[in-house]
Write a protein that holds these residues in place. Structure first.
Motif, PDB file in Angstrom:
ATOM      1  N   LEU A 151      47.185  50.024  31.827  1.00 38.82           N
ATOM      2  CA  LEU A 151      46.705  48.748  32.349  1.00 38.82           C
ATOM      3  C   LEU A 151      47.898  47.871  32.706  1.00 38.82           C
ATOM      4  N   ILE A 152      47.880  47.342  33.924  1.00 43.33           N
ATOM      5  CA  ILE A 152      48.855  46.335  34.348  1.00 43.33           C
ATOM      6  C   ILE A 152      48.119  45.009  34.468  1.00 43.33           C
ATOM      7  N   VAL A 153      48.639  43.994  33.801  1.00 50.81           N
ATOM      8  CA  VAL A 153      48.012  42.676  33.811  1.00 50.81           C
ATOM      9  C   VAL A 153      48.987  41.659  34.392  1.00 50.81           C
ATOM     10  N   TYR A 154      48.512  40.882  35.362  1.00 49.62           N
ATOM     11  CA  TYR A 154      49.282  39.734  35.843  1.00 49.62           C
ATOM     12  C   TYR A 154      48.715  38.476  35.211  1.00 49.62           C
ATOM     13  N   HIS A 155      49.584  37.651  34.645  1.00 48.40           N
ATOM     14  CA  HIS A 155      49.174  36.383  34.045  1.00 48.40           C
ATOM     15  C   HIS A 155      49.348  35.264  35.069  1.00 48.40           C
ATOM     16  N   PHE A 156      48.223  34.779  35.588  1.00 44.56           N
ATOM     17  CA  PHE A 156      48.197  33.793  36.660  1.00 44.56           C
ATOM     18  C   PHE A 156      48.307  32.393  36.064  1.00 44.56           C
ATOM     19  N   MET A 157      49.300  31.644  36.496  1.00 45.10           N
ATOM     20  CA  MET A 157      49.473  30.265  36.051  1.00 45.10           C
ATOM     21  C   MET A 157      48.307  29.407  36.544  1.00 45.10           C
ATOM     22  N   TRP A 158      47.754  28.569  35.678  1.00 43.60           N
ATOM     23  CA  TRP A 158      46.564  27.797  36.056  1.00 43.60           C
ATOM     24  C   TRP A 158      46.740  26.314  35.755  1.00 43.60           C
ATOM     25  N   ASN A 159      46.236  25.485  36.654  1.00 43.48           N
ATOM     26  CA  ASN A 159      46.197  24.035  36.472  1.00 43.48           C
ATOM     27  C   ASN A 159      44.745  23.632  36.239  1.00 43.48           C
ATOM     28  N   PRO A 160      44.349  23.460  34.995  1.00 42.99           N
ATOM     29  CA  PRO A 160      42.925  23.245  34.663  1.00 42.99           C
ATOM     30  C   PRO A 160      42.331  22.037  35.379  1.00 42.99           C
ATOM     31  N   GLY A 161      41.124  22.242  35.888  1.00 43.40           N
ATOM     32  CA  GLY A 161      40.389  21.152  36.507  1.00 43.40           C
ATOM     33  C   GLY A 161      40.855  20.740  37.876  1.00 43.40           C
ATOM     34  N   GLN A 162      41.869  21.417  38.409  1.00 38.70           N
ATOM     35  CA  GLN A 162      42.424  21.031  39.707  1.00 38.70           C
ATOM     36  C   GLN A 162      41.770  21.825  40.842  1.00 38.70           C
ATOM     37  N   PRO A 163      41.735  21.258  42.054  1.00 40.93           N
ATOM     38  CA  PRO A 163      41.140  21.963  43.195  1.00 40.93           C
ATOM     39  C   PRO A 163      42.011  23.131  43.644  1.00 40.93           C
ATOM     40  N   PHE A 178      44.828  38.076  34.285  1.00 46.17           N
ATOM     41  CA  PHE A 178      44.458  37.224  33.160  1.00 46.17           C
ATOM     42  C   PHE A 178      44.903  35.802  33.481  1.00 46.17           C
ATOM     43  N   CYS A 179      44.137  34.834  32.999  1.00 46.01           N
ATOM     44  CA  CYS A 179      44.444  33.443  33.289  1.00 46.01           C
ATOM     45  C   CYS A 179      43.911  32.569  32.165  1.00 46.01           C
ATOM     46  N   SER A 180      44.661  31.532  31.819  1.00 49.16           N
ATOM     47  CA  SER A 180      44.270  30.670  30.715  1.00 49.16           C
ATOM     48  C   SER A 180      43.210  29.648  31.092  1.00 49.16           C
ATOM     49  N   GLY A 181      42.801  29.594  32.347  1.00 48.05           N
ATOM     50  CA  GLY A 181      41.764  28.662  32.770  1.00 48.05           C
ATOM     51  C   GLY A 181      40.374  29.135  32.393  1.00 48.05           C
ATOM     52  N   PRO A 182      39.388  28.241  32.413  1.00 46.24           N
ATOM     53  CA  PRO A 182      38.001  28.637  32.172  1.00 46.24           C
ATOM     54  C   PRO A 182      37.538  29.638  33.222  1.00 46.24           C
ATOM     55  N   PHE A 183      36.696  30.585  32.839  1.00 48.33           N
ATOM     56  CA  PHE A 183      36.320  31.641  33.775  1.00 48.33           C
ATOM     57  C   PHE A 183      35.630  31.076  35.016  1.00 48.33           C
ATOM     58  N   SER A 184      34.828  30.034  34.859  1.00 45.13           N
ATOM     59  CA  SER A 184      34.129  29.472  36.016  1.00 45.13           C
ATOM     60  C   SER A 184      35.114  28.971  37.074  1.00 45.13           C
ATOM     61  N   GLU A 185      36.244  28.421  36.631  1.00 43.74           N
ATOM     62  CA  GLU A 185      37.243  27.922  37.575  1.00 43.74           C
ATOM     63  C   GLU A 185      38.043  29.052  38.204  1.00 43.74           C
ATOM     64  N   ILE A 186      38.515  29.977  37.386  1.00 46.43           N
ATOM     65  CA  ILE A 186      39.396  31.012  37.932  1.00 46.43           C
ATOM     66  C   ILE A 186      38.639  31.978  38.822  1.00 46.43           C
ATOM     67  N   SER A 187      37.365  32.257  38.492  1.00 50.20           N
ATOM     68  CA  SER A 187      36.587  33.165  39.337  1.00 50.20           C
ATOM     69  C   SER A 187      36.259  32.507  40.676  1.00 50.20           C
ATOM     70  N   ALA A 188      36.085  31.183  40.666  1.00 52.78           N
ATOM     71  CA  ALA A 188      35.852  30.471  41.926  1.00 52.78           C
ATOM     72  C   ALA A 188      37.077  30.575  42.831  1.00 52.78           C
ATOM     73  N   TYR A 189      38.263  30.493  42.239  1.00 54.18           N
ATOM     74  CA  TYR A 189      39.485  30.611  43.035  1.00 54.18           C
ATOM     75  C   TYR A 189      39.647  32.029  43.579  1.00 54.18           C
ATOM     76  N   ARG A 190      39.412  33.011  42.733  1.00 53.40           N
ATOM     77  CA  ARG A 190      39.489  34.403  43.189  1.00 53.40           C
ATOM     78  C   ARG A 190      38.551  34.632  44.359  1.00 53.40           C
ATOM     79  N   ASP A 191      37.306  34.134  44.250  1.00 51.59           N
ATOM     80  CA  ASP A 191      36.333  34.345  45.317  1.00 51.59           C
ATOM     81  C   ASP A 191      36.730  33.595  46.582  1.00 51.59           C
ATOM     82  N   PHE A 192      37.271  32.391  46.425  1.00 54.08           N
ATOM     83  CA  PHE A 192      37.730  31.622  47.584  1.00 54.08           C
ATOM     84  C   PHE A 192      38.811  32.370  48.343  1.00 54.08           C
TER      85      PHE A 192
END
Length: 240
Positions: free
Chosen positions: A72-84, A117-131
């Protein structure tokens, strides 16, 4: 406008000679890289404690992320919580551009799963991935405790699975993720290089602060392939 410097203009024969001399150095660099990779494969590994992360199907164990594979290779994506979207990390966004579905299919053919992997809430990070139109699996480590934390993100970690036991075998630091950035490696072949101030380039070559060009008009550059909309206030935050 200041004229940029030009290399010496020489005959084809002189150019071939200079290219052959550089090729010897390039081959030595390649062989040194092979030796490092061999040493990397012989690093000891350390066993991971049980850890839960959150994916599209809810909480899962780390061993489940392997999707039945052994590596398994995991990238840790830096996240700014609550930001657009436009406020999220341009460097991490840059790193994911090349990790499209077809690339990961080749990794899978060698028994390797790729995930983010990302330290943000899943609802936020999955929205970014889909965008961004990415299809790789993303997981939230927001509630996973200190074992999953990195310096802020921007690192790769590599794991091996033996049954339900997971071992960490490798991780990168700082410029260690450049293997994910073919843009930079291709620019290294060009006359002006990456055009960044740390580079040893001829005097007068165009240069900017490292990474400053990964964002344009208020967005990470890759986002402009997803939308033509300009950023105008007020900005609606994700989940609002």
């Amino acid at each position: 406008m200041t004229e940029t410097p030009k290399p010496n203009v020489v005959s084809r024969e002189e150019w071939e000679q200079a290219r052959a001399e550089l090729l010897l150095r390039e081959k030595a660099h390649t062989h040194a890289g092979d030796e490092l990779a061999a040493a990397r494969r012989r690093l000891p590994m350390t066993q991971m404690e049980p850890v839960t992360i959150v994916g599209a199907s809810g909480p899962v164990q780390l061993q489940d992320v392997f999707a039945g594979r052994r590596q398994l290779i995991v990238y840790h994506f830096m996240w700014n919580p609550g930001q657009p979207h436009n406020k999220q990390c341009e460097g991490c966004t840059h790193s994911q551009v090349a990790m499209h579905e077809q690339v990961c299919a080749y990794l899978a053919a060698r028994d390797v799963t790729y995930a983010v992997f990302c330290s943000g809430p899943f609802s936020e990070i999955s929205a970014y991935r889909d965008f961004m139109g990415w299809t790789n699996p993303w997981y939230s480590t927001a509630e996973s405790g200190p074992v999953m934390k990195t310096r802020d993100g921007g690192d790769l970690r590599v794991y091996r699975r033996e049954g339900n036991d997971v071992f960490q075998t490798y991780e990168t630091k700082w410029r260690g993720i450049e293997a994910m950035l073919p843009t930079l490696q291709l620019l290294d072949f060009t006359p002006f290089g990456r055009q960044e101030t740390w580079e040893d380039s001829p005097a007068g070559s165009p240069q900017q602060k490292a990474g400053s060009w990964w964002r344009r008009d208020g967005r990470p550059i890759a986002q402009w392939t997803r939308t033509d909309e300009k950023i105008t206030p007020p900005i609606v935050q994700i989940g609002k």
